[in-house]
Motif scaffolding. Structure first.
Motif, mmCIF file in Angstrom:
data_model
loop_
_atom_site.group_PDB
_atom_site.id
_atom_site.type_symbol
_atom_site.label_atom_id
_atom_site.label_comp_id
_atom_site.label_asym_id
_atom_site.label_seq_id
_atom_site.Cartn_x
_atom_site.Cartn_y
_atom_site.Cartn_z
ATOM 1 N N SER A 62 -12.475 2.027 6.056
ATOM 2 C CA SER A 62 -11.274 2.112 5.232
ATOM 3 C C SER A 62 -10.013 2.277 6.066
ATOM 4 O O SER A 62 -8.920 2.073 5.571
ATOM 5 C CB SER A 62 -11.402 3.271 4.240
ATOM 6 N N LEU A 63 -10.155 2.617 7.329
ATOM 7 C CA LEU A 63 -8.990 2.743 8.196
ATOM 8 C C LEU A 63 -8.344 1.384 8.461
ATOM 9 O O LEU A 63 -7.208 1.310 8.899
ATOM 10 C CB LEU A 63 -9.387 3.406 9.518
ATOM 11 N N ASP A 64 -9.080 0.314 8.187
ATOM 12 C CA ASP A 64 -8.579 -1.031 8.425
ATOM 13 C C ASP A 64 -7.802 -1.598 7.242
ATOM 14 O O ASP A 64 -7.438 -2.755 7.259
ATOM 15 C CB ASP A 64 -9.740 -1.980 8.731
ATOM 16 N N LYS A 70 -1.327 -0.942 4.661
ATOM 17 C CA LYS A 70 -0.522 -0.325 3.617
ATOM 18 C C LYS A 70 -0.203 -1.372 2.548
ATOM 19 O O LYS A 70 0.122 -2.519 2.866
ATOM 20 C CB LYS A 70 0.775 0.221 4.217
ATOM 21 N N GLY A 71 -0.314 -0.980 1.274
ATOM 22 C CA GLY A 71 -0.049 -1.891 0.175
ATOM 23 C C GLY A 71 -1.258 -2.713 -0.245
ATOM 24 O O GLY A 71 -1.140 -3.626 -1.051
ATOM 25 N N ASN A 72 -2.419 -2.393 0.296
ATOM 26 C CA ASN A 72 -3.663 -3.092 -0.014
ATOM 27 C C ASN A 72 -4.735 -2.080 -0.379
ATOM 28 O O ASN A 72 -4.567 -0.881 -0.165
ATOM 29 C CB ASN A 72 -4.128 -3.908 1.193
ATOM 30 N N ILE A 79 -7.496 -6.484 -0.629
ATOM 31 C CA ILE A 79 -6.557 -7.270 -1.429
ATOM 32 C C ILE A 79 -5.266 -6.492 -1.653
ATOM 33 O O ILE A 79 -5.235 -5.269 -1.566
ATOM 34 C CB ILE A 79 -7.182 -7.693 -2.772
ATOM 35 N N HIS A 80 -4.208 -7.220 -1.962
ATOM 36 C CA HIS A 80 -2.886 -6.621 -2.149
ATOM 37 C C HIS A 80 -2.803 -5.922 -3.506
ATOM 38 O O HIS A 80 -3.397 -6.375 -4.482
ATOM 39 C CB HIS A 80 -1.810 -7.699 -2.033
ATOM 40 N N ILE A 81 -2.059 -4.837 -3.575
ATOM 41 C CA ILE A 81 -1.947 -4.082 -4.822
ATOM 42 C C ILE A 81 -1.278 -4.878 -5.939
ATOM 43 O O ILE A 81 -1.421 -4.540 -7.108
ATOM 44 C CB ILE A 81 -1.221 -2.730 -4.628
ATOM 45 N N SER A 82 -0.577 -5.948 -5.603
ATOM 46 C CA SER A 82 0.056 -6.764 -6.638
ATOM 47 C C SER A 82 -0.979 -7.410 -7.568
ATOM 48 O O SER A 82 -0.631 -7.825 -8.670
ATOM 49 C CB SER A 82 0.955 -7.830 -6.013
ATOM 50 N N TYR A 83 -2.249 -7.465 -7.152
ATOM 51 C CA TYR A 83 -3.308 -7.973 -8.034
ATOM 52 C C TYR A 83 -3.435 -7.108 -9.279
ATOM 53 O O TYR A 83 -3.913 -7.570 -10.310
ATOM 54 C CB TYR A 83 -4.641 -8.001 -7.301
ATOM 55 N N LEU A 84 -2.993 -5.851 -9.176
ATOM 56 C CA LEU A 84 -3.091 -4.936 -10.318
ATOM 57 C C LEU A 84 -2.170 -5.332 -11.466
ATOM 58 O O LEU A 84 -2.307 -4.821 -12.570
ATOM 59 C CB LEU A 84 -2.785 -3.500 -9.870
ATOM 60 N N SER A 85 -1.267 -6.258 -11.237
ATOM 61 C CA SER A 85 -0.380 -6.727 -12.305
ATOM 62 C C SER A 85 -0.950 -7.954 -13.019
ATOM 63 O O SER A 85 -0.330 -8.451 -13.957
ATOM 64 C CB SER A 85 1.011 -7.051 -11.750
#
Length: 85
Positions: A15-17, A20-22, A37-43
Motif C-alpha cells: 500500500s506504500l506504492d 496520493k489521490g489514488n 485507480i484515481h479517486i475520481s472514479y468515485l464520481s
C-alpha cells in the motif's frame, strides 16, 4: 477510430506504492489482481454500483488491504475504460 486505454495504474506490491489521490482495489472472481485507480472514479455511477456490490458481498472487512470488487478483471477494465476522467 481510436482505442481508449483506461487510466489505471497496475501495481502488485504494498500500500506504500499508492500515489496520493489514488486507492487500491482488488478485482477478480477467484484470483484477485490489484489495481491502483484515481479517486475520481468515485464520481462515476457505474463504479459506485460496483462498490455497492462489493459491500453486499464482502461487507467492510477487506483482508487484502484494499477494496475487493466482485467482477472479472476484463469486465472491470471494460467498465473503467469508458470513464472520461
Amino acid at each position: 477510430m481510436a482505442i481508449r486505454v483506461p487510466r489505471i495504474i497496475k501495481k502488485s506490491s504494498t500500500s506504500l506504492d499508492v500515489p496520493k489521490g489514488n486507492f487500491a482495489v482488488y478485482v477478480g472472481e477467484k484470483q484477485r489482481k490489484r489495481f491502483v485507480i484515481h479517486i475520481s472514479y468515485l464520481s462515476q455511477p457505474s463504479f459506485l454500483d460496483l462498490l455497492s456490490q462489493a459491500e453486499e458481498e464482502f461487507g467492510f472487512d477487506h483482508t487484502m488491504g484494499g477494496i475487493t470488487i466482485p467482477c472479472s478483471e476484463d469486465a472491470f477494465i471494460d467498465l473503467t475504460s469508458q470513464f472520461r476522467i
